[in-house]
Design an enzyme around this catalytic site. Structure first.
Site, mmCIF file in Angstrom:
data_model
loop_
_atom_site.group_PDB
_atom_site.id
_atom_site.type_symbol
_atom_site.label_atom_id
_atom_site.label_comp_id
_atom_site.label_asym_id
_atom_site.label_seq_id
_atom_site.Cartn_x
_atom_site.Cartn_y
_atom_site.Cartn_z
ATOM 1 N N HIS A 157 1.013 -1.265 -0.055
ATOM 2 C CA HIS A 157 -0.005 0.054 0.080
ATOM 3 C C HIS A 157 0.909 1.255 0.160
ATOM 4 C CE1 HIS A 157 -3.728 2.403 1.673
ATOM 5 N NE2 HIS A 157 -2.853 3.094 0.934
ATOM 6 N N GLU A 165 0.493 7.707 -3.868
ATOM 7 C CA GLU A 165 1.332 7.577 -2.553
ATOM 8 C C GLU A 165 2.476 8.337 -2.560
ATOM 9 O OE1 GLU A 165 0.604 5.327 0.164
ATOM 10 O OE2 GLU A 165 -1.253 5.413 -1.145
ATOM 11 N N HIS A 175 2.871 10.799 0.434
ATOM 12 C CA HIS A 175 3.689 10.505 1.586
ATOM 13 C C HIS A 175 5.111 10.505 1.439
ATOM 14 C CE1 HIS A 175 0.256 8.786 3.881
ATOM 15 N NE2 HIS A 175 -0.048 8.198 2.775
HETATM 16 P P1 5GP Z 1 -7.706 5.006 6.560
HETATM 17 O O1 5GP Z 1 -8.655 6.417 7.161
HETATM 18 O O2 5GP Z 1 -8.443 4.675 5.446
HETATM 19 O O3 5GP Z 1 -7.270 4.138 7.758
HETATM 20 O O4 5GP Z 1 -6.507 5.861 6.094
HETATM 21 C C1 5GP Z 1 -6.852 6.676 4.797
HETATM 22 C C2 5GP Z 1 -5.139 7.167 4.439
HETATM 23 O O5 5GP Z 1 -4.767 8.015 5.490
HETATM 24 C C3 5GP Z 1 -4.238 6.107 4.389
HETATM 25 O O6 5GP Z 1 -4.178 5.198 3.239
HETATM 26 C C4 5GP Z 1 -3.097 6.999 4.548
HETATM 27 O O7 5GP Z 1 -2.575 7.555 3.301
HETATM 28 C C5 5GP Z 1 -3.309 7.791 5.562
HETATM 29 N N1 5GP Z 1 -3.014 7.353 6.944
HETATM 30 C C6 5GP Z 1 -4.032 6.867 7.830
HETATM 31 N N2 5GP Z 1 -3.408 6.375 8.949
HETATM 32 C C7 5GP Z 1 -2.228 6.579 8.843
HETATM 33 C C8 5GP Z 1 -0.932 6.769 9.806
HETATM 34 O O8 5GP Z 1 -0.960 6.325 10.969
HETATM 35 N N3 5GP Z 1 0.167 7.243 9.221
HETATM 36 C C9 5GP Z 1 0.176 7.800 8.139
HETATM 37 N N4 5GP Z 1 1.590 8.259 7.927
HETATM 38 N N5 5GP Z 1 -0.620 8.034 7.153
HETATM 39 C C10 5GP Z 1 -2.160 7.400 7.596
HETATM 40 P P1 5GP Z 2 -4.354 6.419 0.935
HETATM 41 O O1 5GP Z 2 -5.330 5.831 1.610
HETATM 42 O O2 5GP Z 2 -2.915 6.181 1.255
HETATM 43 O O3 5GP Z 2 -4.537 7.887 1.058
HETATM 44 O O4 5GP Z 2 -4.477 6.068 -0.357
HETATM 45 C C1 5GP Z 2 -5.409 5.258 -0.942
HETATM 46 C C2 5GP Z 2 -5.916 5.859 -2.346
HETATM 47 O O5 5GP Z 2 -5.454 5.218 -3.376
HETATM 48 C C3 5GP Z 2 -7.411 5.923 -2.169
HETATM 49 O O6 5GP Z 2 -7.834 7.229 -3.054
HETATM 50 C C4 5GP Z 2 -7.604 4.705 -3.140
HETATM 51 O O7 5GP Z 2 -8.685 4.812 -3.898
HETATM 52 C C5 5GP Z 2 -6.343 4.690 -3.956
HETATM 53 N N1 5GP Z 2 -6.205 3.182 -4.327
HETATM 54 C C6 5GP Z 2 -5.858 2.827 -5.472
HETATM 55 N N2 5GP Z 2 -6.013 1.541 -5.617
HETATM 56 C C7 5GP Z 2 -5.539 1.279 -4.311
HETATM 57 C C8 5GP Z 2 -5.499 -0.054 -3.579
HETATM 58 O O8 5GP Z 2 -5.156 -1.306 -4.533
HETATM 59 N N3 5GP Z 2 -5.443 -0.349 -2.294
HETATM 60 C C9 5GP Z 2 -5.782 0.831 -1.483
HETATM 61 N N4 5GP Z 2 -5.897 0.657 -0.290
HETATM 62 N N5 5GP Z 2 -6.203 2.039 -2.164
HETATM 63 C C10 5GP Z 2 -5.836 2.237 -3.579
#
Ligand code: 5GP
Ligand code: 5GP
Length: 228
Positions: free
Chosen positions: A62, A116, A120
């Site tokens: 991821h 990504e 990040h």
């Molecule tokens: P979710 O709310 O689905 O867990 O996370 C959404 C997105 O927020 C993740 O894919 C990631 O990009 C970012 N994110 C969530 N939790 C963390 C964390 O603990 N640390 C960092 N660096 N990013 C996070």
């Molecule tokens: P984060 O949660 O790191 O901010 O990023 C997730 C983003 O990447 C979301 O916008 C999600 O739709 C996109 N994405 C594309 N492909 C994937 C995948 O295979 N897994 C996850 N978790 N997110 C993906």
């Protein structure tokens, strides 16, 4: 003359402080892998196989996320350094295999990698350029080899349930470090193995025990390991 000197000293102090801050822009990284069977089986996502075909039944990457010890994290740190696929052309076949995107519509992964890097990766520019960011992350997946660690403990992606503690112990045995497990819910509401977090030191060189685990993402004590 004296006031000019004082001004100069003041500016020099400011500059050194700025440099100090820039070199302490985060504390460690989360290295996050997802189980594609859980991404596809979740009550929230539907999934689409990549344009290059169904990925192998393995964990996939991821991301690699800079984080602070207090649990917060920087994001979108440099809009002047957008994702540029031509900088990682030698890594593309490895990326397709190990960092596929399962989001819909079906795609070749580039928008996921771009997201990504920009969210990040740009916050880790003190350590990585685009090429080393992706290359390092690909290397970590080989190093951690989650599926091998789980299978060695008899834990298979067969749709049955396993104890969370046994899953953590197996990954610790295989990788040397305690993982954080994130679950999601399948369409029937069962807790299932979704993402595995390991930590990397801020120099980007060594896996470490996580200084802090992500908040609010607990699993049941028995969790399903879905097929893919
Ligand atoms: P979710 O709310 O689905 O867990 O996370 C959404 C997105 O927020 C993740 O894919 C990631 O990009 C970012 N994110 C969530 N939790 C963390 C964390 O603990 N640390 C960092 N660096 N990013 C996070
Ligand atoms: P984060 O949660 O790191 O901010 O990023 C997730 C983003 O990447 C979301 O916008 C999600 O739709 C996109 N994405 C594309 N492909 C994937 C995948 O295979 N897994 C996850 N978790 N997110 C993906």
């Amino acid at each position: 003359m004296e006031s000019k000197c004082l001004l100069l000293i003041y500016l020099l102090v400011l500059q050194s402080l700025a440099l100090l801050c820039a070199s302490q822009d985060f504390d460690f990284f989360y290295f996050v892998q997802q189980w594609p069977g859980a991404y596809c089986d979740s009550d929230k996502n539907s999934c689409c196989y990549p344009t290059t075909g169904k990925p192998a039944a393995d964990f996939s990457i991821h991301g690699l996320w800079p984080n602070y010890n207090d649990g917060s994290y920087p994001q979108n740190c440099d809009s002047n350094n957008p994702f540029d696929a031509s900088k990682i052309s030698d890594l593309i076949s490895n990326m397709r295999k190990n960092w596929p995107s399962l989001s819909c519509p079906s795609n070749d992964g580039e928008s996921f990698w771009s997201h990504e890097w920009e969210k990040h990766g740009t916050c880790s520019e003190s350590v990585f350029d685009q090429h080393s960011y992706f290359e390092t992350t690909l290397g970590l997946k080989q190093q951690a080899n989650l599926l091998r660690a789980l299978k060695a403990a008899g834990i298979e992606p067969d749709g049955s349930s396993y104890s969370l503690e046994n899953i953590k112990d197996a990954i610790k045995e295989g990788s040397g470090y305690t993982p954080w497990i994130e679950c999601n819910e399948d369409s029937s509401g069962n807790s299932q193995l979704y993402q595995v977090y390991l930590c990397l030191d801020k120099s980007g060189s060594n896996l470490i025990e996580c200084p802090v685990f992500p908040k609010g993402k607990r699993c049941g004590s028995e969790i399903e390991f879905p097929n893919f």
